[in-house]
Scaffold this motif. Structure first.
Motif, PDB file in Angstrom:
ATOM      1  N   GLY A  63       0.793  -1.311   0.138  1.00 58.20           N
ATOM      2  CA  GLY A  63       0.227   0.136  -0.159  1.00 58.20           C
ATOM      3  C   GLY A  63       0.895   1.347   0.042  1.00 58.20           C
ATOM      4  N   ASP A  64       1.861   1.326   0.612  1.00 60.73           N
ATOM      5  CA  ASP A  64       2.777   2.350   0.791  1.00 60.73           C
ATOM      6  C   ASP A  64       3.244   2.878  -0.686  1.00 60.73           C
ATOM      7  OD1 ASP A  64       2.092   2.803   3.365  1.00 60.73           O
ATOM      8  OD2 ASP A  64       3.845   1.572   4.110  1.00 60.73           O
ATOM      9  N   ASP A  65       3.887   2.057  -1.224  1.00 59.85           N
ATOM     10  CA  ASP A  65       4.358   1.978  -2.429  1.00 59.85           C
ATOM     11  C   ASP A  65       3.449   2.626  -3.381  1.00 59.85           C
ATOM     12  OD1 ASP A  65       7.072   1.249  -1.638  1.00 59.85           O
ATOM     13  OD2 ASP A  65       6.808  -0.751  -2.201  1.00 59.85           O
ATOM     14  N   VAL A  66       2.394   1.974  -3.576  1.00 61.20           N
ATOM     15  CA  VAL A  66       1.259   2.393  -4.529  1.00 61.20           C
ATOM     16  C   VAL A  66       1.069   3.822  -4.296  1.00 61.20           C
ATOM     17  CG1 VAL A  66      -0.998   2.021  -5.362  1.00 61.20           C
ATOM     18  CG2 VAL A  66       0.376   0.036  -4.833  1.00 61.20           C
ATOM     19  N   THR A  67       0.714   4.244  -3.129  1.00 65.17           N
ATOM     20  CA  THR A  67       0.517   5.585  -2.673  1.00 65.17           C
ATOM     21  C   THR A  67       1.638   6.604  -3.098  1.00 65.17           C
ATOM     22  OG1 THR A  67      -0.631   5.040  -0.763  1.00 65.17           O
ATOM     23  CG2 THR A  67      -0.166   7.266  -0.894  1.00 65.17           C
ATOM     24  N   PHE A  68       2.955   6.247  -3.016  1.00 61.03           N
ATOM     25  CA  PHE A  68       4.004   7.051  -3.341  1.00 61.03           C
ATOM     26  C   PHE A  68       3.927   6.999  -4.813  1.00 61.03           C
ATOM     27  CE2 PHE A  68       8.210   7.294  -5.106  1.00 61.03           C
ATOM     28  CZ  PHE A  68       8.493   8.655  -4.620  1.00 61.03           C
ATOM     29  N   LEU A  69       3.641   6.006  -5.550  1.00 65.58           N
ATOM     30  CA  LEU A  69       3.840   6.149  -7.221  1.00 65.58           C
ATOM     31  C   LEU A  69       2.759   6.696  -7.607  1.00 65.58           C
ATOM     32  CD1 LEU A  69       5.019   2.380  -7.954  1.00 65.58           C
ATOM     33  CD2 LEU A  69       6.179   4.592  -8.155  1.00 65.58           C
ATOM     34  N   THR A  70       1.304   6.825  -6.985  1.00 61.13           N
ATOM     35  CA  THR A  70       0.367   7.616  -7.431  1.00 61.13           C
ATOM     36  C   THR A  70       0.618   9.052  -7.203  1.00 61.13           C
ATOM     37  OG1 THR A  70      -1.248   5.754  -6.559  1.00 61.13           O
ATOM     38  CG2 THR A  70      -2.280   7.812  -6.848  1.00 61.13           C
ATOM     39  N   ALA A  71       1.217   9.449  -6.153  1.00 59.36           N
ATOM     40  CA  ALA A  71       1.506  10.759  -5.991  1.00 59.36           C
ATOM     41  C   ALA A  71       2.515  11.500  -7.123  1.00 59.36           C
ATOM     42  CB  ALA A  71       1.959  11.134  -4.546  1.00 59.36           C
ATOM     43  N   SER A  73       2.970   9.950 -10.240  1.00 57.80           N
ATOM     44  CA  SER A  73       2.209  10.029 -11.360  1.00 57.80           C
ATOM     45  C   SER A  73       1.386  11.102 -11.502  1.00 57.80           C
ATOM     46  CB  SER A  73       1.537   8.666 -11.645  1.00 57.80           C
ATOM     47  OG  SER A  73       0.401   8.697 -10.717  1.00 57.80           O
ATOM     48  N   LYS A  74       0.676  11.636 -10.473  1.00 54.78           N
ATOM     49  CA  LYS A  74      -0.248  12.847 -10.611  1.00 54.78           C
ATOM     50  C   LYS A  74       0.643  13.928 -10.583  1.00 54.78           C
ATOM     51  CE  LYS A  74      -4.096  11.024  -7.876  1.00 54.78           C
ATOM     52  NZ  LYS A  74      -4.864  11.061  -6.836  1.00 54.78           N
ATOM     53  N   ALA A  75       1.736  14.051 -10.075  1.00 50.77           N
ATOM     54  CA  ALA A  75       2.783  15.393 -10.097  1.00 50.77           C
ATOM     55  C   ALA A  75       3.150  15.293 -11.635  1.00 50.77           C
ATOM     56  CB  ALA A  75       3.795  15.221  -9.158  1.00 50.77           C
ATOM     57  N   VAL A  76       3.494  14.164 -12.045  1.00 55.35           N
ATOM     58  CA  VAL A  76       4.193  14.342 -13.491  1.00 55.35           C
ATOM     59  C   VAL A  76       3.001  14.710 -14.513  1.00 55.35           C
ATOM     60  CG1 VAL A  76       5.053  12.770 -15.658  1.00 55.35           C
ATOM     61  CG2 VAL A  76       5.787  12.813 -13.204  1.00 55.35           C
ATOM     62  N   ILE A  77       1.728  14.261 -14.181  1.00 55.36           N
ATOM     63  CA  ILE A  77       0.526  14.577 -15.248  1.00 55.36           C
ATOM     64  C   ILE A  77       0.214  16.139 -15.036  1.00 55.36           C
ATOM     65  CG2 ILE A  77      -1.786  14.038 -15.564  1.00 55.36           C
ATOM     66  CD1 ILE A  77      -1.325  11.166 -14.993  1.00 55.36           C
ATOM     67  N   ARG A  78       0.412  16.534 -13.967  1.00 52.41           N
ATOM     68  CA  ARG A  78       0.112  17.991 -13.840  1.00 52.41           C
ATOM     69  C   ARG A  78       1.079  18.884 -14.544  1.00 52.41           C
ATOM     70  NH1 ARG A  78      -1.849  17.849  -7.605  1.00 52.41           N
ATOM     71  NH2 ARG A  78      -3.764  17.161  -7.998  1.00 52.41           N
ATOM     72  N   LEU A  79       2.578  18.370 -14.475  1.00 50.03           N
ATOM     73  CA  LEU A  79       3.558  19.133 -15.207  1.00 50.03           C
ATOM     74  C   LEU A  79       3.382  19.161 -16.888  1.00 50.03           C
ATOM     75  CD1 LEU A  79       6.661  18.272 -12.979  1.00 50.03           C
ATOM     76  CD2 LEU A  79       5.374  20.475 -13.180  1.00 50.03           C
ATOM     77  N   VAL A  80       3.112  17.826 -17.075  1.00 49.02           N
ATOM     78  CA  VAL A  80       2.958  17.510 -18.704  1.00 49.02           C
ATOM     79  C   VAL A  80       1.773  18.198 -19.154  1.00 49.02           C
ATOM     80  CG1 VAL A  80       2.998  15.782 -20.382  1.00 49.02           C
ATOM     81  CG2 VAL A  80       4.482  15.525 -18.422  1.00 49.02           C
ATOM     82  N   GLY A  81       0.470  17.844 -18.542  1.00 52.65           N
ATOM     83  CA  GLY A  81      -0.652  18.362 -18.846  1.00 52.65           C
ATOM     84  C   GLY A  81      -0.984  19.707 -19.211  1.00 52.65           C
TER      85      GLY A  81
END
Length: 82
Positions: A63-71, A73-81
């Motif tokens: 669960g901890d790794d998935v939460t970190f990867l989700t955060a 990925s959301k940061a990268v999407i906001r930068l790219v989007g």
């Protein structure tokens, strides 16, 4: 390639030799060296992305790794989007 251009520049003679040597350098830079550098960077990014994707695909996440990867990925999407 650089030896060829050096040989050609050395064989130039006359009052306009410096101008033609400069032109030859610019043509080599814009037509050959610069596109090769961009292609090298693109290949590096693609191969790095594939390596990271394969590494993350093989890992077992809790669960901890998935939460970190989700955060991340959301940061990268906001930068790219935007």
């Amino acid at each position: 390639m650089m030896a060829w251009t050096a040989e050609r520049k050395a064989s130039l003679k006359g009052p306009s030799a410096a101008a033609f040597a400069n032109l030859l350098d610019q043509v080599m830079w814009y037509r050959f060296i610069s596109p090769c550098q961009w292609a090298g960077v693109a290949i590096l990014l693609v191969c790095s992305s594939i390596a990271i994707w394969k590494y993350l695909g093989q890992a077992d996440f809790d669960g901890d790794d998935v939460t970190f990867l989700t955060a991340v990925s959301k940061a990268v999407i906001r930068l790219v989007g935007h």
